[in-house]
Scaffold this motif. Structure first.
Motif, mmCIF file in Angstrom:
data_model
loop_
_atom_site.group_PDB
_atom_site.id
_atom_site.type_symbol
_atom_site.label_atom_id
_atom_site.label_comp_id
_atom_site.label_asym_id
_atom_site.label_seq_id
_atom_site.Cartn_x
_atom_site.Cartn_y
_atom_site.Cartn_z
ATOM 1 N N LYS A 94 5.067 1.844 5.428
ATOM 2 C CA LYS A 94 4.237 1.964 6.642
ATOM 3 C C LYS A 94 4.503 0.785 7.587
ATOM 4 O O LYS A 94 4.545 0.941 8.798
ATOM 5 C CB LYS A 94 2.769 2.000 6.231
ATOM 6 C CG LYS A 94 1.803 2.065 7.377
ATOM 7 C CD LYS A 94 0.366 2.288 6.918
ATOM 8 C CE LYS A 94 -0.200 1.124 6.142
ATOM 9 N NZ LYS A 94 -1.636 1.308 5.844
ATOM 10 N N GLU A 95 4.705 -0.392 7.008
ATOM 11 C CA GLU A 95 4.896 -1.602 7.814
ATOM 12 C C GLU A 95 6.236 -1.613 8.541
ATOM 13 O O GLU A 95 6.479 -2.454 9.397
ATOM 14 C CB GLU A 95 4.772 -2.844 6.922
ATOM 15 C CG GLU A 95 3.386 -3.052 6.331
ATOM 16 C CD GLU A 95 3.059 -2.127 5.147
ATOM 17 O OE1 GLU A 95 3.974 -1.445 4.635
ATOM 18 O OE2 GLU A 95 1.876 -2.086 4.747
ATOM 19 N N GLY A 105 0.823 -1.214 0.000
ATOM 20 C CA GLY A 105 0.000 0.000 0.000
ATOM 21 C C GLY A 105 0.858 1.266 0.000
ATOM 22 O O GLY A 105 2.049 1.226 0.307
ATOM 23 N N LEU A 106 0.236 2.382 -0.331
ATOM 24 C CA LEU A 106 0.981 3.649 -0.420
ATOM 25 C C LEU A 106 1.174 4.305 0.952
ATOM 26 O O LEU A 106 2.068 5.123 1.126
ATOM 27 C CB LEU A 106 0.252 4.625 -1.350
ATOM 28 C CG LEU A 106 0.173 4.210 -2.828
ATOM 29 C CD1 LEU A 106 -0.675 5.220 -3.600
ATOM 30 C CD2 LEU A 106 1.562 4.094 -3.438
ATOM 31 N N GLN A 161 3.692 -6.396 -6.050
ATOM 32 C CA GLN A 161 2.459 -5.930 -6.688
ATOM 33 C C GLN A 161 2.878 -4.687 -7.479
ATOM 34 O O GLN A 161 3.350 -3.716 -6.886
ATOM 35 C CB GLN A 161 1.430 -5.548 -5.614
ATOM 36 C CG GLN A 161 0.097 -5.108 -6.176
ATOM 37 C CD GLN A 161 -0.838 -4.526 -5.097
ATOM 38 O OE1 GLN A 161 -0.385 -4.022 -4.075
ATOM 39 N NE2 GLN A 161 -2.130 -4.588 -5.351
ATOM 40 N N THR A 219 -0.641 6.573 2.504
ATOM 41 C CA THR A 219 -0.724 8.040 2.352
ATOM 42 C C THR A 219 -1.062 8.761 3.660
ATOM 43 O O THR A 219 -0.726 9.929 3.817
ATOM 44 C CB THR A 219 -1.790 8.419 1.295
ATOM 45 O OG1 THR A 219 -3.022 7.789 1.657
ATOM 46 C CG2 THR A 219 -1.381 7.983 -0.093
ATOM 47 N N ARG A 220 -1.704 8.040 4.601
ATOM 48 C CA ARG A 220 -2.070 8.723 5.849
ATOM 49 C C ARG A 220 -0.841 9.017 6.715
ATOM 50 O O ARG A 220 -0.943 9.715 7.703
ATOM 51 C CB ARG A 220 -3.092 7.881 6.628
ATOM 52 C CG ARG A 220 -4.480 7.976 6.027
ATOM 53 C CD ARG A 220 -5.411 6.964 6.622
ATOM 54 N NE ARG A 220 -5.064 5.600 6.213
ATOM 55 C CZ ARG A 220 -5.607 4.514 6.729
ATOM 56 N NH1 ARG A 220 -6.503 4.620 7.675
ATOM 57 N NH2 ARG A 220 -5.253 3.310 6.293
ATOM 58 N N GLY A 279 -5.252 -2.357 -4.877
ATOM 59 C CA GLY A 279 -6.158 -2.724 -3.785
ATOM 60 C C GLY A 279 -5.727 -3.992 -3.073
ATOM 61 O O GLY A 279 -4.920 -4.786 -3.596
#
Ligand code: UTP
Length: 292
Positions: free
Chosen positions: A27-28, A13-14, A105, A16-17, A110
């Protein structure tokens, strides 16, 4: 006995938050006390008996792969300096050669698409999916609780919790057919409904046990909400032949995909850490006093 041996960790995932930090740091890999989120997820999977770890990653996230590798120069230096506790921390963070698989990916289409990327690598009838940004503090790991419960279950299973009615738009929400102890039989599941139309306040969190038949469903999946291929939609589409169980896990979840959840997780885990808990408690008391 149905053994769940493989876990998929979607980490593409990006985030973005969490910009701007997620421009260069996945993020991870965000830290909670002294470990990255993804290490907590891997430790939870190990506790549940997982033997094969599939990371669905993306460009720029090589730090995740490096984190689970051995670090010979660092290890040698710690050995020479007789820093054996630190050395143990480094060794404990590794995955054995051949246990971990890293795939990519190519674009963030998604969660459903990310899970589908692992379709050539899962050999068993069912497998686990762990979203590392949902961090669960529990005496017995959330996935282990699910794996034990899955022995008397079939179909797909998702960990669930009750959420405030105003927050249904953040989660996959269960329409409940019946409940038996911690297990919920679902009539259906709907992705991120508005509070006015949500069928319940029972929400899916980032722990799944899925039948591999989900890959057939994801293969031809159309983009859904937010123009992403949604895992929830595929689970819903296969419900006519594959029942869905919600499992009310014991523990507390911290949504580390959001700043406040990540901050709360740091405090909660620090209060459990023998090396840090006393100082954390004192710090909190001081801060509360200053706020009063
Ligand atoms: P999120 O919905 O939290 O999205 O993904 P995100 O991109 O990570 O974060 P925000 O919303 O932009 O801040 C839930 C999980 O699914 C993975 C993420 O890495 C996270 O673990 N994911 C999501 C993928 O692997 N690929 C995707 O295309 C989307």
């Amino acid at each position: 006995m149905k053994k769940i041996k493989t876990a998929v960790f979607p980490v593409a995932g990006l985030g973005t938050r969490f910009l701007p930090i997620t421009k260069v740091i996945a993020k991870e890999m965000l830290v909670v006390v002294d470990k990255p989120l993804i290490q907590y997820a891997v430790e939870e999977a190990k506790e549940a008996g997982i033997e094969k770890f599939i990371f669905v990653s993306s460009r720029g996230k090589n730090a995740i792969e490096d984190h689970f590798d051995s670090a010979p120069i660092l290890e040698e230096a710690l050995r020479e300096r007789k820093k054996f506790r630190d050395l143990q921390k480094v060794i404990d963070s590794q995955l054995d050669s051949g246990q971990a698989v890293f795939i990519r990916q190519h674009s963030p289409k998604g969660l459903g698409h990310a899970v589908h990327c692992a379709h050539n690598l899962v050999q068993e009838e069912a497998f686990a999916v762990i979203l590392a940004d949902d961090l669960v503090l529990a005496p017995k790991g959330c996935l282990k609780q699910m794996v034990d419960a899955y022995e008397q279950s079939d179909g797909n299973m998702i960990a669930v919790e009750n959420i405030p009615p105003s927050e249904t738009f953040r989660y996959g929400i269960f329409d409940i057919a019946s409940q038996d102890g911690k297990k919920i039989k679902a009539k259906s599941i709907v992705e991120k409904p508005a509070p006015e139309v949500a069928p319940s306040t029972t929400a899916a969190i980032g722990r799944y046990i899925l039948k591999t038949t989900i890959f057939d469903n994801l293969k031809n999946a159309q983009a859904g909400l937010a123009n992403e291929i949604q895992l929830t939609d595929a689970i819903q589409n296969m419900m006519h032949e594959t029942p869905l169980t919600g499992y009310h896990y014991d523990g507390t979840r911290y949504d580390c995909g959001m700043k406040i959840g990540w901050l709360e997780a740091n405090i909660a885990f620090s209060l459990k850490d023998p090396e840090a808990q006393e100082e954390t408690r004192l710090m909190l008391k001081r801060m509360v006093k200053e706020l009063a």
